[in-house]
Design a protein around this motif. Structure first.
Motif, PDB file in Angstrom:
ATOM      1  N   SER A 107     -67.947  15.849   9.232  1.00 32.97           N
ATOM      2  CA  SER A 107     -68.442  16.086   7.880  1.00 32.97           C
ATOM      3  C   SER A 107     -67.666  15.236   6.891  1.00 32.97           C
ATOM      4  O   SER A 107     -66.531  14.828   7.170  1.00 32.97           O
ATOM      5  CB  SER A 107     -68.306  17.561   7.485  1.00 32.97           C
ATOM      6  OG  SER A 107     -66.947  17.902   7.296  1.00 32.97           O
ATOM      7  N   SER A 124     -68.094  10.165  -0.075  1.00 39.26           N
ATOM      8  CA  SER A 124     -69.551  10.079   0.031  1.00 39.26           C
ATOM      9  C   SER A 124     -70.056   8.762  -0.565  1.00 39.26           C
ATOM     10  O   SER A 124     -70.905   8.084   0.023  1.00 39.26           O
ATOM     11  CB  SER A 124     -70.193  11.271  -0.685  1.00 39.26           C
ATOM     12  OG  SER A 124     -71.573  11.274  -0.481  1.00 39.26           O
ATOM     13  N   LYS A 163     -78.398   3.121   8.333  1.00 41.16           N
ATOM     14  CA  LYS A 163     -77.829   4.461   8.242  1.00 41.16           C
ATOM     15  C   LYS A 163     -76.808   4.606   9.359  1.00 41.16           C
ATOM     16  O   LYS A 163     -77.087   4.311  10.516  1.00 41.16           O
ATOM     17  CB  LYS A 163     -78.917   5.522   8.432  1.00 41.16           C
ATOM     18  CG  LYS A 163     -79.663   5.846   7.172  1.00 41.16           C
ATOM     19  CD  LYS A 163     -78.724   6.527   6.241  1.00 41.16           C
ATOM     20  CE  LYS A 163     -79.448   7.406   5.244  1.00 41.16           C
ATOM     21  NZ  LYS A 163     -78.534   7.760   4.159  1.00 41.16           N
ATOM     22  N   ARG A 185     -77.608  13.741   8.584  1.00 45.22           N
ATOM     23  CA  ARG A 185     -77.214  15.128   8.294  1.00 45.22           C
ATOM     24  C   ARG A 185     -77.805  16.056   9.338  1.00 45.22           C
ATOM     25  O   ARG A 185     -78.971  15.969   9.663  1.00 45.22           O
ATOM     26  CB  ARG A 185     -77.700  15.544   6.924  1.00 45.22           C
ATOM     27  CG  ARG A 185     -76.964  14.881   5.816  1.00 45.22           C
ATOM     28  CD  ARG A 185     -76.970  15.760   4.563  1.00 45.22           C
ATOM     29  NE  ARG A 185     -76.174  15.141   3.513  1.00 45.22           N
ATOM     30  CZ  ARG A 185     -74.852  15.242   3.430  1.00 45.22           C
ATOM     31  NH1 ARG A 185     -74.193  15.932   4.315  1.00 45.22           N
ATOM     32  NH2 ARG A 185     -74.196  14.657   2.464  1.00 45.22           N
ATOM     33  N   GLU A 186     -76.965  16.943   9.846  1.00 51.03           N
ATOM     34  CA  GLU A 186     -77.408  17.988  10.766  1.00 51.03           C
ATOM     35  C   GLU A 186     -76.750  19.271  10.302  1.00 51.03           C
ATOM     36  O   GLU A 186     -75.552  19.461  10.483  1.00 51.03           O
ATOM     37  CB  GLU A 186     -77.025  17.656  12.208  1.00 51.03           C
ATOM     38  CG  GLU A 186     -77.833  16.535  12.787  1.00 51.03           C
ATOM     39  CD  GLU A 186     -77.620  16.372  14.290  1.00 51.03           C
ATOM     40  OE1 GLU A 186     -76.769  17.089  14.863  1.00 51.03           O
ATOM     41  OE2 GLU A 186     -78.305  15.530  14.865  1.00 51.03           O
ATOM     42  N   ARG A 202     -74.800  21.457   8.129  1.00 50.61           N
ATOM     43  CA  ARG A 202     -73.778  21.169   7.122  1.00 50.61           C
ATOM     44  C   ARG A 202     -72.896  19.987   7.524  1.00 50.61           C
ATOM     45  O   ARG A 202     -71.933  19.664   6.828  1.00 50.61           O
ATOM     46  CB  ARG A 202     -72.931  22.397   6.884  1.00 50.61           C
ATOM     47  CG  ARG A 202     -73.716  23.563   6.317  1.00 50.61           C
ATOM     48  CD  ARG A 202     -72.836  24.769   6.111  1.00 50.61           C
ATOM     49  NE  ARG A 202     -71.736  24.507   5.212  1.00 50.61           N
ATOM     50  CZ  ARG A 202     -71.727  24.842   3.924  1.00 50.61           C
ATOM     51  NH1 ARG A 202     -72.764  25.437   3.395  1.00 50.61           N
ATOM     52  NH2 ARG A 202     -70.666  24.576   3.184  1.00 50.61           N
ATOM     53  N   GLY A 203     -73.200  19.348   8.640  1.00 49.55           N
ATOM     54  CA  GLY A 203     -72.355  18.262   9.115  1.00 49.55           C
ATOM     55  C   GLY A 203     -73.092  16.941   9.216  1.00 49.55           C
ATOM     56  O   GLY A 203     -74.256  16.822   8.852  1.00 49.55           O
ATOM     57  N   LEU A 204     -72.391  15.966   9.721  1.00 52.23           N
ATOM     58  CA  LEU A 204     -72.939  14.624   9.927  1.00 52.23           C
ATOM     59  C   LEU A 204     -72.736  14.226  11.382  1.00 52.23           C
ATOM     60  O   LEU A 204     -71.698  14.511  11.975  1.00 52.23           O
ATOM     61  CB  LEU A 204     -72.236  13.598   9.040  1.00 52.23           C
ATOM     62  CG  LEU A 204     -72.447  13.714   7.541  1.00 52.23           C
ATOM     63  CD1 LEU A 204     -71.594  12.680   6.821  1.00 52.23           C
ATOM     64  CD2 LEU A 204     -73.894  13.503   7.180  1.00 52.23           C
TER      65      LEU A 204
END
Length: 109
Positions: free
Chosen positions: A17, A33, A46, A50-51, A53-55
């Motif tokens: 995240s 960010s 890219k 996003r998945e 609340r995380g990355l």
């Protein structure tokens, strides 16, 4: 690309995240960010999706993170080598051993 940005990508991937990576890097979440957005803009791809609340790194992101980790490790090793050279701690040392000269194998045990 700057080593700093590569480090950011690795930290984001490891933390999963932006907020977690920002804490580890002692940055604010908005700053990190923005840096990620700028990196993605520079590359035109890219790096993370996003998945929840995380990355999660995209395929391209995985490649970047893997290569970035190698580059960062090499950069760190290079700095250590330079520091050692500045201290005169580089070069080659050859050590040889000469036996006692005795070839008698009948020594009592």
């Amino acid at each position: 690309m700057e080593l700093r940005l590569l480090g950011y990508a690795v930290a984001i991937a490891e933390a999963g995240s932006i907020s977690g990576a920002a804490r580890r890097l002692h940055l604010t979440q908005p700053t990190l960010s923005r840096q990620l957005s700028e990196m993605e803009r520079q590359l035109g791809i890219k790096l993370f999706v996003r998945e929840g609340r995380g990355l999660t790194p995209t395929q391209a992101g995985q490649v970047l993170v893997r290569r970035a980790a190698t580059v960062l490790a090499e950069a760190e090793a290079a700095l250590k080598d330079v520091q050692l050279a500045a201290q005169g701690m580089t070069g080659r040392l050859t050590v040889t051993f000469a036996g006692s000269g005795s070839t008698d194998r009948s020594v009592a045990r």
